[in-house]
Motif scaffolding. Structure first.
Motif, PDB file in Angstrom:
ATOM      1  N   LYS A  19      -3.493   3.146   1.421  1.00 36.44           N
ATOM      2  CA  LYS A  19      -2.863   4.453   1.616  1.00 36.44           C
ATOM      3  C   LYS A  19      -3.731   5.507   0.919  1.00 36.44           C
ATOM      4  O   LYS A  19      -4.249   5.266  -0.176  1.00 36.44           O
ATOM      5  CB  LYS A  19      -1.459   4.448   0.991  1.00 36.44           C
ATOM      6  CG  LYS A  19      -0.499   3.501   1.674  1.00 36.44           C
ATOM      7  CD  LYS A  19       0.794   3.349   0.897  1.00 36.44           C
ATOM      8  CE  LYS A  19       1.730   4.482   1.199  1.00 36.44           C
ATOM      9  NZ  LYS A  19       3.109   4.173   0.704  1.00 36.44           N
ATOM     10  N   SER A  44      -1.895   6.370  -2.644  1.00 39.23           N
ATOM     11  CA  SER A  44      -0.974   5.283  -2.976  1.00 39.23           C
ATOM     12  C   SER A  44      -0.188   5.607  -4.242  1.00 39.23           C
ATOM     13  O   SER A  44      -0.774   5.998  -5.260  1.00 39.23           O
ATOM     14  CB  SER A  44      -1.768   4.002  -3.195  1.00 39.23           C
ATOM     15  OG  SER A  44      -0.985   3.056  -3.873  1.00 39.23           O
ATOM     16  N   ASP A  62      -0.303   6.093  -9.591  1.00 41.38           N
ATOM     17  CA  ASP A  62       0.441   6.797 -10.651  1.00 41.38           C
ATOM     18  C   ASP A  62       0.866   5.858 -11.777  1.00 41.38           C
ATOM     19  O   ASP A  62       1.356   6.313 -12.806  1.00 41.38           O
ATOM     20  CB  ASP A  62       1.734   7.412 -10.080  1.00 41.38           C
ATOM     21  CG  ASP A  62       1.443   8.505  -9.069  1.00 41.38           C
ATOM     22  OD1 ASP A  62       0.321   9.030  -9.087  1.00 41.38           O
ATOM     23  OD2 ASP A  62       2.347   8.812  -8.264  1.00 41.38           O
ATOM     24  N   LEU A  64       5.519   2.184   7.302  1.00 38.45           N
ATOM     25  CA  LEU A  64       5.914   3.587   7.484  1.00 38.45           C
ATOM     26  C   LEU A  64       6.541   4.152   6.210  1.00 38.45           C
ATOM     27  O   LEU A  64       6.939   3.411   5.303  1.00 38.45           O
ATOM     28  CB  LEU A  64       6.894   3.704   8.665  1.00 38.45           C
ATOM     29  CG  LEU A  64       6.373   3.220  10.025  1.00 38.45           C
ATOM     30  CD1 LEU A  64       7.390   3.544  11.122  1.00 38.45           C
ATOM     31  CD2 LEU A  64       5.015   3.816  10.371  1.00 38.45           C
ATOM     32  N   LYS A  65       6.639   5.459   6.171  1.00 36.61           N
ATOM     33  CA  LYS A  65       7.190   6.203   5.034  1.00 36.61           C
ATOM     34  C   LYS A  65       8.581   5.670   4.633  1.00 36.61           C
ATOM     35  O   LYS A  65       9.439   5.447   5.489  1.00 36.61           O
ATOM     36  CB  LYS A  65       7.283   7.686   5.444  1.00 36.61           C
ATOM     37  CG  LYS A  65       8.037   8.585   4.504  1.00 36.61           C
ATOM     38  CD  LYS A  65       7.249   8.873   3.250  1.00 36.61           C
ATOM     39  CE  LYS A  65       8.090   9.665   2.251  1.00 36.61           C
ATOM     40  NZ  LYS A  65       7.595   9.515   0.888  1.00 36.61           N
ATOM     41  N   ALA A  66       8.762   5.492   3.351  1.00 35.15           N
ATOM     42  CA  ALA A  66      10.024   4.940   2.847  1.00 35.15           C
ATOM     43  C   ALA A  66      11.054   6.049   2.576  1.00 35.15           C
ATOM     44  O   ALA A  66      10.734   7.233   2.654  1.00 35.15           O
ATOM     45  CB  ALA A  66       9.751   4.168   1.556  1.00 35.15           C
ATOM     46  N   LYS A  78      17.677  -6.023  -2.539  1.00 29.04           N
ATOM     47  CA  LYS A  78      17.343  -5.831  -3.956  1.00 29.04           C
ATOM     48  C   LYS A  78      18.430  -5.034  -4.645  1.00 29.04           C
ATOM     49  O   LYS A  78      19.257  -4.377  -3.981  1.00 29.04           O
ATOM     50  CB  LYS A  78      16.017  -5.112  -4.098  1.00 29.04           C
ATOM     51  CG  LYS A  78      15.964  -3.770  -3.380  1.00 29.04           C
ATOM     52  CD  LYS A  78      14.570  -3.459  -2.895  1.00 29.04           C
ATOM     53  CE  LYS A  78      14.555  -2.691  -1.624  1.00 29.04           C
ATOM     54  NZ  LYS A  78      13.357  -2.892  -0.842  1.00 29.04           N
ATOM     55  N   ASP A  87      10.560  -8.221  -2.711  1.00 26.59           N
ATOM     56  CA  ASP A  87      11.896  -7.756  -2.324  1.00 26.59           C
ATOM     57  C   ASP A  87      12.076  -7.828  -0.809  1.00 26.59           C
ATOM     58  O   ASP A  87      13.181  -7.636  -0.308  1.00 26.59           O
ATOM     59  CB  ASP A  87      12.151  -6.333  -2.836  1.00 26.59           C
ATOM     60  CG  ASP A  87      11.060  -5.351  -2.431  1.00 26.59           C
ATOM     61  OD1 ASP A  87       9.895  -5.769  -2.282  1.00 26.59           O
ATOM     62  OD2 ASP A  87      11.375  -4.158  -2.263  1.00 26.59           O
ATOM     63  N   HIS A  88      10.998  -8.080  -0.081  1.00 33.48           N
ATOM     64  CA  HIS A  88      11.071  -8.256   1.383  1.00 33.48           C
ATOM     65  C   HIS A  88      10.819  -9.720   1.726  1.00 33.48           C
ATOM     66  O   HIS A  88       9.945 -10.360   1.116  1.00 33.48           O
ATOM     67  CB  HIS A  88       9.994  -7.421   2.086  1.00 33.48           C
ATOM     68  CG  HIS A  88      10.221  -5.948   2.008  1.00 33.48           C
ATOM     69  ND1 HIS A  88      10.629  -5.192   3.087  1.00 33.48           N
ATOM     70  CD2 HIS A  88      10.104  -5.072   0.972  1.00 33.48           C
ATOM     71  CE1 HIS A  88      10.745  -3.927   2.729  1.00 33.48           C
ATOM     72  NE2 HIS A  88      10.427  -3.828   1.444  1.00 33.48           N
TER      73      HIS A  88
END
Ligand SMILES: NC(=O)C1=CN([C@@H]2O[C@H](COP(=O)(O)OP(=O)(O)OC[C@H]3O[C@@H](n4cnc5c(N)ncnc54)[C@H](OP(=O)(O)O)[C@@H]3O)[C@@H](O)[C@H]2O)C=CC1
Ligand SMILES: [Mg+2]
Length: 427
Positions: A215, A218, A222, A283-285, A361, A409-410
């Motif tokens: 990404k 990403s 951070d 895709l965007k969360a 989760k 978590d997936h």
């Protein structure tokens, strides 16, 4: 050589695998290939795993810091490069130069590292054939958001998962164990932030050719001590496919570049000579971003129209769409002129419903159980021969995912596909 190694590994896994499962629907259930049962875990010294990260072999439960000098440099580099400029640095090294690994040996090393953990759960393949055996060899596809290490430890706010369960040196073995258990021909991953130090070196030595597309911004970057950006990764077995075309796609929305990416590759099957296009995306969360996801989905479909030459090449799209089946982006895919269907619907009794969850989760904000991950396929050109059942609620347990048992978590989704007999049939 790889083939015989895989067969060896397969034999080892099958020996442990007594589980059978019938299709839940009205159709006839049949015996089906099943996944490995709980494996015995015992200590040994990890040689292959240590070589992959370029680090000295850690003890079975040694914790390692997440980043190293190279990855921090890479992280810094990607912070200053845009995605198209960065992509030229992301080609995999030539796997010809790497010594092959015996998957059985790697699996044993993983099990040794995991010897203090509970055994892995049994998941069975459900036989979904509606006709007789196909003359074409099966193509096994695995879709999995493996959970970026930096996000799991630094951003996801899992409320019931102890940090101890997220230690990379052990969690990576759970991920590898899952991949080795199902031996996909094509592997589509999201949230990969250990491509260069773990997945690319190990999987290339298992016979895979890999591509990584991070990404552009990403969120991993951070997190303190991150290991570089997360992104999508696509691997295929080199003895089964030849790469004809590859595209790294930065998804747009309303013509603006977004932070989400996809990889699309056209492969030629070595045995049959038939072509297949495979794509992976994330895709965007988050809620509130439904319109952006919808636009990203439209952009991906537009790209795939071109890449498949107007739906002439059969297509499989794997992804964490971050969208429930009720969302617009799902509807775009379901009604596209690419004639796609979602493979996991076939596990439902009526063949029309998605599974109740693909991620489960507990965040500090509450419990999140959603269906977000899909394997889309050209419904006229391809058939789903079987699909790996999901973990049950009981297996997932009250603290949900990730856990000491399961690394993400997936859930992974795995399907066996075959080409339909008539290559000229409408796609
Ligand atoms: N440095 C800069 O200039 C910029 C930095 N950024 C960074 O990128 C981030 C946004 O990136 P973007 O790609 O849009 O990220 P997304 O919103 O798509 O989410 C990123 C990750 O967060 C996970 N996630 C989803 N829901 C939650 C939640 N409720 N709590 C914690 N994590 C969650 C997702 O996992 P899953 O898919 O499994 O749900 C996903 O992998 C910003 O937060 C910022 O950190 C962005 C732009 C510029
Ligand atoms: Mg995530």
């Amino acid at each position: 050589m790889f083939q015989s190694s895989w067969r060896l590994c397969s034999a080892l896994l099958q020996r442990d695998a007594p589980g059978l499962r019938r299709r839940p629907g009205p159709g006839p259930g049949r015996r089906c290939q099943s996944s490995p049962a709980a494996a015995t875990r015992r200590p040994a010294s990890p040689r292959l795993l240590a070589a992959a990260s370029g680090a000295p072999a850690p003890g079975p439960s040694a914790a390692c810091p997440m980043g190293n000098g190279t990855s921090r440099l890479y992280s810094a580099l990607t912070k200053t490069l845009n995605s198209s400029a960065a992509s030229q640095y992301l080609e995999s090294p030539d796997p010809e130069h790497l010594e092959p690994i015996d998957p059985k040996e790697l699996l044993e090393e993983c099990r040794a590292v995991l010897h203090t953990r509970p055994p892995r759960f049994q998941r069975d393949f459900v036989d979904l054939r509606t006709d007789g055996p196909s003359s074409h060899p099966l193509i096994r596809v695995m879709q999995w958001n493996i959970l970026a290490q930096a996000l799991g430890e630094g951003k996801d706010n899992f409320a019931q998962c102890p940090l101890e369960a997220l230690k990379w040196e052990e969690r990576k073995c759970l991920i590898l164990e899952e991949i080795l258990a199902y031996q996909p021909d094509i592997l589509c991953l999201q949230e990969v932030d250990h491509y260069f130090d773990t997945f690319q070196p190990l999987l290339s030595r298992l016979g895979y050719q890999g591509t990584f597309f991070p990404k552009p911004w990403s969120p991993c970057l951070d997190v303190e001590h991150n290991n570089g950006p997360d992104g999508c990764a696509l691997f295929f077995l080199q003895n089964r496919f030849k790469l004809l075309h590859s595209a790294n796609i930065r998804l747009t929305a309303m013509r603006l570049k977004t932070n989400q990416v996809a990889i699309a590759q056209t492969l030629e099957c070595t045995e049959s000579g038939r072509q297949l296009c495979i794509a992976v995306t994330h895709l965007k969360a988050r809620t509130g971003w439904e319109q952006l996801r919808s636009a990203q989905g439209c952009d991906l479909l537009r790209n795939l129209q071109n890449i498949t030459q107007g739906a002439k090449i059969p297509l499989i799209v794997c992804g964490d769409f971050n969208a429930e089946p009720t969302e617009e982006v799902y509807k775009h895919f379901a009604s596209s002129s690419l004639n796609l269907s979602s493979a996991y619907k076939l596990l439902s009794a009526d063949g029309q419903s998605e599974p109740p969850y693909t991620t489960w989760k507990i965040r500090t904000s509450g419990e999140c159980r959603h269906t977000l991950d899909y394997i889309w396929y050209s419904k006229h050109a391809l058939s789903v021969r079987s699909a790996l059942d999901l973990l049950t609620e009981e297996q997932i347990g009250p603290n949900r995912l990730p856990s000491f048992h399961y690394p993400s978590d997936h859930l992974s989704l795995v399907c066996d596909f075959s080409f339909n007999e008539d290559p000229d049939a409408l796609l």
